[in-house]
Design a protein around this motif. Sequence first.
Motif, PDB file in Angstrom:
ATOM      1  N   LYS A 211      70.907  52.991  40.832  1.00 22.43           N
ATOM      2  CA  LYS A 211      71.589  52.583  39.683  1.00 22.43           C
ATOM      3  C   LYS A 211      71.519  51.397  39.224  1.00 22.43           C
ATOM      4  O   LYS A 211      71.561  50.859  37.966  1.00 22.43           O
ATOM      5  CB  LYS A 211      73.050  52.698  40.356  1.00 22.43           C
ATOM      6  N   GLY A 212      71.047  50.301  40.092  1.00 20.66           N
ATOM      7  CA  GLY A 212      70.651  49.074  39.757  1.00 20.66           C
ATOM      8  C   GLY A 212      69.575  48.749  38.599  1.00 20.66           C
ATOM      9  O   GLY A 212      69.672  48.429  37.791  1.00 20.66           O
TER      10      GLY A 212
ATOM     11  N   SER B 122      76.690  48.445  43.572  1.00 17.21           N
ATOM     12  CA  SER B 122      76.747  49.936  43.488  1.00 17.21           C
ATOM     13  C   SER B 122      76.701  50.335  45.027  1.00 17.21           C
ATOM     14  O   SER B 122      77.040  51.500  45.270  1.00 17.21           O
ATOM     15  CB  SER B 122      75.539  50.466  42.813  1.00 17.21           C
ATOM     16  N   TYR B 123      76.538  49.354  45.962  1.00 18.38           N
ATOM     17  CA  TYR B 123      76.192  49.698  47.491  1.00 18.38           C
ATOM     18  C   TYR B 123      77.421  49.876  48.099  1.00 18.38           C
ATOM     19  O   TYR B 123      78.576  49.010  47.921  1.00 18.38           O
ATOM     20  CB  TYR B 123      75.170  48.968  48.094  1.00 18.38           C
TER      21      TYR B 123
ATOM     22  N   ALA C 258      71.925  53.060  45.403  1.00 15.84           N
ATOM     23  CA  ALA C 258      72.264  51.793  44.629  1.00 15.84           C
ATOM     24  C   ALA C 258      71.099  51.104  43.847  1.00 15.84           C
ATOM     25  O   ALA C 258      71.462  50.710  42.788  1.00 15.84           O
ATOM     26  CB  ALA C 258      72.862  50.952  45.691  1.00 15.84           C
ATOM     27  N   LEU C 259      69.754  51.350  44.371  1.00 13.82           N
ATOM     28  CA  LEU C 259      68.906  50.741  43.723  1.00 13.82           C
ATOM     29  C   LEU C 259      68.326  51.423  42.527  1.00 13.82           C
ATOM     30  O   LEU C 259      68.227  50.988  41.708  1.00 13.82           O
ATOM     31  CB  LEU C 259      67.557  50.834  44.796  1.00 13.82           C
TER      32      LEU C 259
ATOM     33  N   THR D 193      72.887  46.217  41.929  1.00 15.69           N
ATOM     34  CA  THR D 193      72.414  47.100  42.894  1.00 15.69           C
ATOM     35  C   THR D 193      73.495  46.785  44.083  1.00 15.69           C
ATOM     36  O   THR D 193      74.026  47.512  44.771  1.00 15.69           O
ATOM     37  CB  THR D 193      71.263  46.737  43.386  1.00 15.69           C
TER      38      THR D 193
END
Length: 450
Positions: free
Chosen positions: A327-328, A119-120, A324-325, A116
Amino acid sequence: MNSLWSFIVAILVLVTIHEWGHYWVAKKCGVDIEKFSIGFGKPLFTWKNKEGTEFCLAMIPLGGYVKMRGEYAITTAEEQAAQPKGSFAACNVWQRMAIVVAGPLVNLLFAFLIFTVFSYGTQHVIAPVAQAPVTQTLAAPLGIQTGDVITEINQKPVVSWNDVNVAVSRSVFNQTAIDLTWRGVDGVVHQGTLNTAGISIEDPAWLDAIGLYPEETQPRLGRVMPHSVAEAAGLQDGDEVTHIDGVAIYGATALREAITQNPNKYIALTVNRNGKSLNIDVKPAAVETKVKANGTEEVKTIGRIGVAISGFNSIQIHQGMLTALEKGVKATWDSTVMTFQGMFKMLTGQLSLKNIGGPVSIAQMAGESSTAGWVTFVGFLAMLSVSLGALNLLPIPMLDGGHLVYYVIEVFTGKPVSEKILAVGQRVGLTFLLCLMGIAFYNDALKLFG
């Protein structure tokens, strides 16, 4: 030495968070903890907290354990009722399930947090712009030209070349077709399919066989490693290499080949640094490495200068916290599924048992990832954490997953499993783990001495 220290750091981090998961949930369930050990064997460092729990760092960093009060094995309701308050066995079945599953889940949560965070925010990534595939590769007949943009792969939108890499590797791993959609430099949209049958993920050259690569640009130096040949020669981060021995080059491949093919030989680099052209002589250090060619593995001496090389178009993307979450979660789920699939494929003979690695293999990967930079090393920790969590969830006695199976049976039958089943399970689990360790150590020995 770098591999050793990287291995120790990796094991200390992952084992600590795994055992902390057991410890934290056990405490929440009212269980008294007698000992929290990282490593096995002779203690190197110990201390006790005010509750009497002994915390220990032991000599052999190959695991750890949390010793809880009371017996683990209970076979009758009467035995459970007789257990003293604060013991593990006195907990109800749901509490015991929560305690044993907490370790693996914390490993997966740790990986999720890393995925996460990575990805952020704003990132520079390789653009999904393709290089024309070379002849005799799987992608060559599709007619992809240099500059064409990959827009979808397997019916999913593509943002960066990493999306292409992930989708392609997963398709090869699962032996499924790769559906591509791309937009040509003339704006026309094309579609095509690559059949991955016959391409093995175990073949080091599987990516070359497919032929999908991002478009190369003028090679640029990334991170120059401290105390490296590159640093000693005066090369700096961001230098753009334009010539080698007076000959103009284009693409990172040409620079990498010039370095690897000239161990202990000087090569003259012309670099563009902030608009100024500089001539820098560099002598690649000779490094022995194992390479696989025509199905056989041999040791080859190559040149290394200790620098990351980038030679691709990059774009800037920004991803908010929700993305991001998402994708995490997806990265953690996909990694966990592929780990279980890999285990299944090895058990069924679809993948070689040579893929099972022990401490030496982990140390080598840890060392290589740490050399590439802390971001790569942390990413390696995330993947290793997924593997550790998934392995412990396997329904094998002596692992957390095996205990979980016992408690699921107890939920349905209303009573703990019998002492006979526990004894048989212990023998089966011990046999499996000894075989697994034997294969891992054998593979490690081949890497060291084979």
